[in-house]
Design a protein around this motif. Structure first.
Motif, mmCIF file in Angstrom:
data_model
loop_
_atom_site.group_PDB
_atom_site.id
_atom_site.type_symbol
_atom_site.label_atom_id
_atom_site.label_comp_id
_atom_site.label_asym_id
_atom_site.label_seq_id
_atom_site.Cartn_x
_atom_site.Cartn_y
_atom_site.Cartn_z
ATOM 1 N N GLN A 280 0.840 -1.208 0.000
ATOM 2 C CA GLN A 280 0.000 0.000 0.000
ATOM 3 C C GLN A 280 0.870 1.250 0.000
ATOM 4 N N ALA A 281 1.897 1.218 0.866
ATOM 5 C CA ALA A 281 2.781 2.383 0.948
ATOM 6 C C ALA A 281 3.489 2.629 -0.386
ATOM 7 N N LYS A 282 3.934 1.538 -1.024
ATOM 8 C CA LYS A 282 4.656 1.695 -2.291
ATOM 9 C C LYS A 282 3.716 2.226 -3.381
ATOM 10 N N CYS A 283 2.458 1.797 -3.339
ATOM 11 C CA CYS A 283 1.481 2.314 -4.305
ATOM 12 C C CYS A 283 1.389 3.831 -4.177
ATOM 13 N N ILE A 284 1.287 4.288 -2.933
ATOM 14 C CA ILE A 284 1.168 5.730 -2.727
ATOM 15 C C ILE A 284 2.403 6.443 -3.277
ATOM 16 N N GLU A 285 3.591 5.858 -2.988
ATOM 17 C CA GLU A 285 4.820 6.463 -3.516
ATOM 18 C C GLU A 285 4.804 6.550 -5.041
ATOM 19 N N HIS A 286 4.249 5.528 -5.664
ATOM 20 C CA HIS A 286 4.226 5.513 -7.126
ATOM 21 C C HIS A 286 3.002 6.223 -7.682
ATOM 22 N N GLY A 287 2.213 6.794 -6.787
ATOM 23 C CA GLY A 287 1.051 7.543 -7.229
ATOM 24 C C GLY A 287 -0.042 6.682 -7.838
ATOM 25 N N SER A 288 -0.144 5.423 -7.415
ATOM 26 C CA SER A 288 -1.247 4.602 -7.953
ATOM 27 C C SER A 288 -2.038 3.980 -6.817
ATOM 28 N N VAL A 289 -3.179 3.474 -7.162
ATOM 29 C CA VAL A 289 -4.008 2.808 -6.168
ATOM 30 C C VAL A 289 -4.395 1.442 -6.715
ATOM 31 N N LEU A 290 -4.295 0.425 -5.889
ATOM 32 C CA LEU A 290 -4.759 -0.900 -6.281
ATOM 33 C C LEU A 290 -5.749 -1.363 -5.215
ATOM 34 N N PRO A 291 -6.795 -2.057 -5.617
ATOM 35 C CA PRO A 291 -7.717 -2.587 -4.608
ATOM 36 C C PRO A 291 -6.967 -3.534 -3.666
ATOM 37 N N GLU A 292 -7.429 -3.576 -2.421
ATOM 38 C CA GLU A 292 -6.723 -4.383 -1.432
ATOM 39 C C GLU A 292 -6.621 -5.859 -1.843
ATOM 40 N N ASP A 293 -7.665 -6.381 -2.480
ATOM 41 C CA ASP A 293 -7.601 -7.783 -2.891
ATOM 42 C C ASP A 293 -6.497 -8.030 -3.908
ATOM 43 N N SER A 294 -6.256 -7.043 -4.754
ATOM 44 C CA SER A 294 -5.167 -7.182 -5.717
ATOM 45 C C SER A 294 -3.823 -7.181 -4.993
ATOM 46 N N LEU A 295 -3.712 -6.298 -4.009
ATOM 47 C CA LEU A 295 -2.464 -6.242 -3.248
ATOM 48 C C LEU A 295 -2.227 -7.546 -2.498
ATOM 49 N N LYS A 296 -3.315 -8.122 -1.997
ATOM 50 C CA LYS A 296 -3.167 -9.377 -1.264
ATOM 51 C C LYS A 296 -2.645 -10.481 -2.172
ATOM 52 N N LEU A 297 -3.120 -10.469 -3.411
ATOM 53 C CA LEU A 297 -2.625 -11.479 -4.347
ATOM 54 C C LEU A 297 -1.124 -11.330 -4.553
ATOM 55 N N ILE A 298 -0.694 -10.083 -4.734
ATOM 56 C CA ILE A 298 0.740 -9.866 -4.942
ATOM 57 C C ILE A 298 1.512 -10.266 -3.687
ATOM 58 N N ALA A 299 0.950 -9.879 -2.529
ATOM 59 C CA ALA A 299 1.637 -10.185 -1.270
ATOM 60 C C ALA A 299 1.771 -11.681 -1.049
ATOM 61 N N SER A 300 0.815 -12.452 -1.552
ATOM 62 C CA SER A 300 0.945 -13.892 -1.303
ATOM 63 C C SER A 300 1.810 -14.571 -2.363
ATOM 64 N N SER A 301 2.212 -13.835 -3.381
ATOM 65 C CA SER A 301 3.034 -14.471 -4.412
ATOM 66 C C SER A 301 4.516 -14.471 -4.051
ATOM 67 N N LEU A 302 4.901 -13.694 -3.070
ATOM 68 C CA LEU A 302 6.312 -13.627 -2.669
ATOM 69 C C LEU A 302 6.356 -13.472 -1.171
ATOM 70 N N ASP A 303 7.334 -14.096 -0.509
ATOM 71 C CA ASP A 303 7.227 -14.005 0.939
ATOM 72 C C ASP A 303 8.336 -13.310 1.692
ATOM 73 N N SER A 304 9.520 -13.185 1.135
ATOM 74 C CA SER A 304 10.532 -12.656 2.047
ATOM 75 C C SER A 304 11.205 -11.383 1.558
ATOM 76 N N ASN A 305 11.440 -11.285 0.261
ATOM 77 C CA ASN A 305 12.264 -10.186 -0.213
ATOM 78 C C ASN A 305 11.392 -9.002 -0.655
ATOM 79 N N ILE A 306 11.491 -7.904 0.109
ATOM 80 C CA ILE A 306 10.616 -6.759 -0.166
ATOM 81 C C ILE A 306 11.022 -6.063 -1.461
ATOM 82 N N ARG A 307 12.291 -6.147 -1.786
ATOM 83 C CA ARG A 307 12.738 -5.544 -3.043
ATOM 84 C C ARG A 307 12.027 -6.224 -4.210
#
Ligand code: ADP
Ligand code: MG
Length: 439
Positions: A280-307
């Motif tokens: 969510q924070a990175k979206c704001i930095e990049h000036g975009s908005v994604l629905p939370e469900d979309s973010l959850k999908l991305i969050a569950s696709s990778l687990d450790s490396n924030i980069r």
């Protein structure tokens, strides 16, 4: 209105929107150079201030001028180095060439935009304590953890916070390679004196990825003396590493004990909720908005490396944009499906049998009633993976684990969530199991 008055009015306008530290550091020494039609040039006293104004405060600046001049304006910046007061010329001259490559901390990394969760809250609190009392409470602060978990971000955030409290601090930030190279060059060019003077005059010394000191005896010797001198004059040191000092091979014992003498804190890979918050924070930095469900999908696709997580977010945003697709979860899921590294695509039977073979236990024992330690941990890992990664309901998980109650499953899963953040051994086991499931 002449420029000075305009600038004054400008400062009055923006001041209420800024913290006093930010105002002092970034605006009070900045000047209005020129106004030509809609083009406004501001003069800053350093590249750091210019970058910060440009990256963090531009909207505020534009809005304030628009209000005062009644039209939209375009802002640009120039840098005019002013001589630093209360510093004799020799020191200033000496410091300039070496200050420029090292002391300009990337203003992108701040404590404000560091998302705090259970995996990093101890490290974050330590960083804040250091900002309150540099050189006193925790010296050195030793941050360790895997790749991409936020060590560099937190260290630079700490540096930037100190700098905005006191713009005249001599902060040296460098990678351990830079320190090693400087050491080698100093020997070759017979300039050890310069090297010592340079590093030992720091008020704050930040060294990144110190694990690379491994096996470099000369560098370690030199650093040992630098360390002692800085510590004796209460200059704060912050070090990062991908592992704790005891685990760095070929590191002198006396350095290990010096490092352990301050505060050592680890940063763990972020849990699912923190990953979502970071996205969510990175979206704001990049000036975009994604629905939370979309973010959850991305969050569950990778687990450790924030980069990598951030990289994936940017890829998703770009792909959706170029293909002119909405940011709905369906589209994001499609994108993630195309990506080479997929989230776990397997069913619960496979997960359970992999866990059994990993721990060398039978499926009957895993799903049965026995409560020995050797069975309870694999069972909790199963609950965790089935819930967090396969997204089965707790009821379903209870069912496939031999008819357990859903509250038992919730308890086991939450227990794992806690352990992952605290217990390195559990973390290692979980990574091992995951790798085997994915292979
Ligand atoms: P490390 O030094 O541990 O390898 P970095 O500090 O370079 O990791 O972090 C990698 C990326 O992830 C950076 O872009 C950083 O801004 C981002 N990041 C890491 N942790 C956080 C966090 N807690 N909040 C926001 N961004 C984070
Ligand atoms: Mg780093």
């Amino acid at each position: 209105m002449d420029n000075l008055r305009l600038w004054h009015k400008f400062l009055e306008t923006v001041k209420p929107s800024l913290s006093s530290a930010n105002f002092r550091t970034f605006f009070s020494k900045t000047l209005l150079e020129s106004v030509k039609e809609d083009k406004i040039v501001l003069t800053t006293s350093s590249a750091f201030i210019k970058e910060t104004l440009n990256q963090r405060h531009l909207p505020l600046i534009e809005a304030a001028f628009e209000k005062l001049l009644g039209k939209k304006v375009v802002i640009s910046f120039t840098i005019k180095e002013t001589t630093v007061e209360n510093q004799d010329q020799e020191e200033t001259d000496f410091f300039k060439p070496i200050q420029s490559p090292t002391t300009i901390l990337n203003p992108k990394y701040t404590l404000e935009n560091f998302v705090v969760g259970p995996s990093n809250n101890v490290a974050y609190a330590a960083a804040q304590a250091v900002v309150q009392n540099p050189g006193i409470s925790y010296n050195p602060l030793f941050l360790y953890g895997g790749t991409g978990v936020g060590k560099t971000h937190l260290m630079l955030g700490l540096g930037n916070a100190l700098l905005s409290k006191n713009g005249r601090l001599k902060i040296i930030y460098c990678s351990s390679e830079k320190f090693m190279n400087d050491y080698v060059t100093a020997i070759q060019e017979h300039k050890m004196g310069d090297l010592r003077k340079r590093y030992r005059m720091a008020d704050i010394l930040l060294i990144d990825d110190i694990q690379f000191f491994s096996g470099r005896e000369g560098t370690q010797e030199e650093f040992f003396h630098t360390f002692n001198e800085l510590q004796s004059k209460n200059s704060q040191m912050v070090l990062t590493s991908d592992r704790p000092p005891q685990e760095i091979a070929k590191l002198e014992d006396r350095l290990k004990s010096r490092f352990a003498g301050g505060l050592m804190v680890d940063i763990q890979p972020p849990d699912f909720d923190t990953r979502v918050a970071i996205l969510q924070a990175k979206c704001i930095e990049h000036g975009s908005v994604l629905p939370e469900d979309s973010l959850k999908l991305i969050a569950s696709s990778l687990d450790s490396n924030i980069r990598e997580l951030e990289g994936k977010l940017i890829q998703v945003l770009q792909t959706l944009k170029t293909q002119n697709l909405s940011t709905d979860p369906e589209n994001v899921a499609k994108f993630l499906g195309q990506a080479p590294k997929k989230p776990i695509t397997t069913d619960h039977k496979q997960v359970l049998s992999t866990i059994c073979s990993f721990f060398d236990i039978s499926l009957k024992d895993l799903t049965g009633p026995k409560r020995q330690k050797e069975l309870v941990l694999p069972r909790h890992i199963a609950m965790y993976i089935l819930s967090e990664e396969l997204r089965l309901t707790v009821e379903k998980i209870g069912q496939v684990l031999g008819g357990r109650d859903h509250t038992t499953v919730m308890h086991g899963r939450d227990k794992m969530k806690q352990l992952i953040n605290k217990d390195r051994e559990v973390q290692r086991l979980l990574i091992g199991v995951r790798q085997r499931i994915m292979s």
